[in-house]
Design a protein around this motif. Structure first.
Motif, short mmCIF file in Angstrom:
data_model
loop_
_atom_site.label_atom_id
_atom_site.label_comp_id
_atom_site.label_asym_id
_atom_site.label_seq_id
_atom_site.Cartn_x
_atom_site.Cartn_y
_atom_site.Cartn_z
N ILE A 22 -45.87 -18.32 -9.90
CA ILE A 22 -46.36 -18.79 -8.49
C ILE A 22 -45.99 -17.64 -7.56
CG2 ILE A 22 -46.71 -21.42 -9.10
CD1 ILE A 22 -43.94 -21.65 -7.69
N PHE A 23 -46.47 -17.87 -6.34
CA PHE A 23 -46.16 -16.93 -5.15
C PHE A 23 -44.36 -16.83 -4.94
CE2 PHE A 23 -46.04 -15.73 -0.72
CZ PHE A 23 -45.76 -14.35 -0.56
N SER A 24 -43.87 -16.08 -5.02
CA SER A 24 -42.41 -15.89 -4.63
C SER A 24 -41.88 -16.55 -3.75
CB SER A 24 -41.84 -14.40 -4.89
OG SER A 24 -42.20 -13.62 -3.76
N LYS A 25 -42.62 -16.62 -2.64
CA LYS A 25 -42.25 -17.24 -1.28
C LYS A 25 -42.74 -18.79 -1.34
CE LYS A 25 -41.21 -13.37 1.51
NZ LYS A 25 -41.58 -12.08 0.61
N ALA A 26 -43.40 -18.92 -2.16
CA ALA A 26 -43.94 -20.57 -2.29
C ALA A 26 -42.69 -21.40 -2.36
CB ALA A 26 -44.99 -20.80 -3.63
N GLU A 27 -42.86 -22.67 -1.52
CA GLU A 27 -41.77 -23.55 -1.48
C GLU A 27 -42.19 -24.80 -2.36
OE1 GLU A 27 -40.65 -24.91 2.55
OE2 GLU A 27 -40.86 -22.77 3.12
N ILE A 28 -43.24 -24.85 -2.68
CA ILE A 28 -43.88 -25.94 -3.31
C ILE A 28 -44.86 -25.17 -4.54
CG2 ILE A 28 -45.16 -28.33 -3.60
CD1 ILE A 28 -44.11 -28.60 -0.75
N CYS A 29 -44.80 -25.55 -5.72
CA CYS A 29 -45.49 -25.13 -6.90
C CYS A 29 -47.04 -25.87 -6.47
CB CYS A 29 -45.33 -25.60 -8.08
SG CYS A 29 -46.49 -25.28 -9.41
N PRO A 30 -48.01 -24.99 -6.44
CA PRO A 30 -49.47 -25.36 -6.21
C PRO A 30 -49.95 -26.09 -7.42
CG PRO A 30 -49.40 -23.04 -6.47
CD PRO A 30 -47.93 -23.31 -6.37
N LYS A 31 -49.23 -25.77 -8.59
CA LYS A 31 -49.97 -26.36 -9.78
C LYS A 31 -49.16 -27.80 -9.88
CE LYS A 31 -50.53 -25.95 -14.80
NZ LYS A 31 -49.83 -25.29 -16.08
N CYS A 32 -48.22 -28.11 -9.92
CA CYS A 32 -47.40 -29.27 -10.10
C CYS A 32 -46.98 -30.22 -8.83
CB CYS A 32 -46.38 -29.21 -11.32
SG CYS A 32 -44.88 -28.45 -10.66
N GLY A 33 -46.88 -29.32 -7.68
CA GLY A 33 -46.30 -29.78 -6.66
C GLY A 33 -45.09 -30.13 -6.30
N VAL A 34 -44.08 -29.42 -7.35
CA VAL A 34 -42.73 -29.93 -7.25
C VAL A 34 -42.17 -28.79 -6.15
CG1 VAL A 34 -40.44 -29.76 -8.53
CG2 VAL A 34 -42.61 -30.71 -9.52
N PRO A 35 -41.25 -29.18 -5.43
CA PRO A 35 -40.55 -28.46 -4.43
C PRO A 35 -39.65 -27.32 -5.33
CG PRO A 35 -40.34 -30.53 -3.73
CD PRO A 35 -40.83 -30.50 -5.08
N GLN A 36 -39.61 -25.84 -4.87
CA GLN A 36 -38.68 -25.11 -5.38
C GLN A 36 -37.37 -25.05 -5.16
OE1 GLN A 36 -40.39 -23.51 -8.27
NE2 GLN A 36 -41.67 -25.12 -7.77
N PRO A 37 -36.36 -25.48 -5.68
CA PRO A 37 -35.05 -25.52 -5.24
C PRO A 37 -34.45 -24.29 -4.66
CG PRO A 37 -35.01 -26.07 -7.40
CD PRO A 37 -36.57 -25.96 -6.91
N ASP A 38 -34.72 -23.11 -5.43
CA ASP A 38 -33.90 -21.82 -5.01
C ASP A 38 -34.52 -21.60 -3.57
OD1 ASP A 38 -36.46 -21.69 -5.91
OD2 ASP A 38 -36.17 -19.54 -6.50
N ILE A 39 -35.68 -21.86 -3.28
CA ILE A 39 -36.14 -21.55 -2.02
C ILE A 39 -35.56 -22.34 -1.05
CG2 ILE A 39 -38.15 -21.21 -0.69
CD1 ILE A 39 -38.28 -19.03 -2.47
N VAL A 40 -35.70 -23.72 -1.23
CA VAL A 40 -35.30 -24.53 -0.35
C VAL A 40 -33.74 -24.45 0.04
CG1 VAL A 40 -34.82 -27.38 -0.04
CG2 VAL A 40 -37.02 -26.36 -1.16
N ARG A 41 -32.96 -24.27 -0.92
CA ARG A 41 -31.57 -24.17 -0.76
C ARG A 41 -31.03 -22.72 -0.13
NH1 ARG A 41 -30.02 -27.41 -6.30
NH2 ARG A 41 -30.68 -29.16 -5.66
N ASN A 42 -31.63 -21.59 -0.65
CA ASN A 42 -30.96 -20.48 -0.32
C ASN A 42 -31.86 -19.46 0.48
OD1 ASN A 42 -28.80 -21.20 -1.98
ND2 ASN A 42 -30.16 -20.51 -3.62
N LYS A 43 -33.16 -19.51 0.27
CA LYS A 43 -33.90 -18.55 0.95
C LYS A 43 -34.75 -18.91 2.11
CE LYS A 43 -34.47 -16.24 -3.32
NZ LYS A 43 -35.11 -15.75 -4.46
N THR A 44 -34.75 -20.23 2.39
CA THR A 44 -35.57 -20.58 3.56
C THR A 44 -34.76 -20.60 4.85
OG1 THR A 44 -37.07 -22.02 2.20
CG2 THR A 44 -37.12 -22.36 4.57
N LEU A 45 -35.34 -20.06 5.98
CA LEU A 45 -34.60 -19.79 7.24
C LEU A 45 -34.39 -21.23 7.73
CD1 LEU A 45 -35.65 -16.71 8.97
CD2 LEU A 45 -33.15 -17.34 8.29
#
Ligand SMILES: [Zn+2]
Length: 108
Positions: free
Chosen positions: A16-39
């Protein structure tokens, strides 16, 4: 093929796209983005409010610190000195909200 623009979904493994916060296929939020990369939107709002309307204590009202916000409003940001100190504190993540929580650029 994996590129810099892609990552693998934490749940289903789909590329999936590296900046996606939620997987477009399964709809699961991506924890690495949520915790570390999202301003932290709250931090961005606090910085902008402090920068633009800081002398009126807008960032303090926003963070629920009404008492010191009013004091800041009356003193016009402590004649600009308090405003500058607050602006630095907000930017470096040392400003607390009314619950005593630091408002930082990144969610921990
Ligand atoms: Zn997925």
């Amino acid at each position: 093929m994996r590129t810099d623009q892609e990552k693998y979904c934490f749940s289903c493994g789909e590329a999936i796209f590296s900046k996606a916060e939620i997987c477009p296929k399964c709809g699961v939020p991506q924890p690495d983005i949520v915790r570390n990369k999202t301003l932290n939107n709250r931090w961005i709002a606090a910085v902008l409010l402090c920068w633009i309307l800081g002398v009126f204590g807008a960032h303090r009202f926003y963070l629920g610190r009404t008492g010191s916000g009013v004091l800041m409003l009356i003193t016009i940001g402590g004649l600009g000195i308090w405003y500058l100190i607050d602006l630095i504190l907000v930017i470096v993540g040392q400003m607390r909200d009314s619950n005593g929580q630091y408002v930082k650029a990144q969610i921990e």
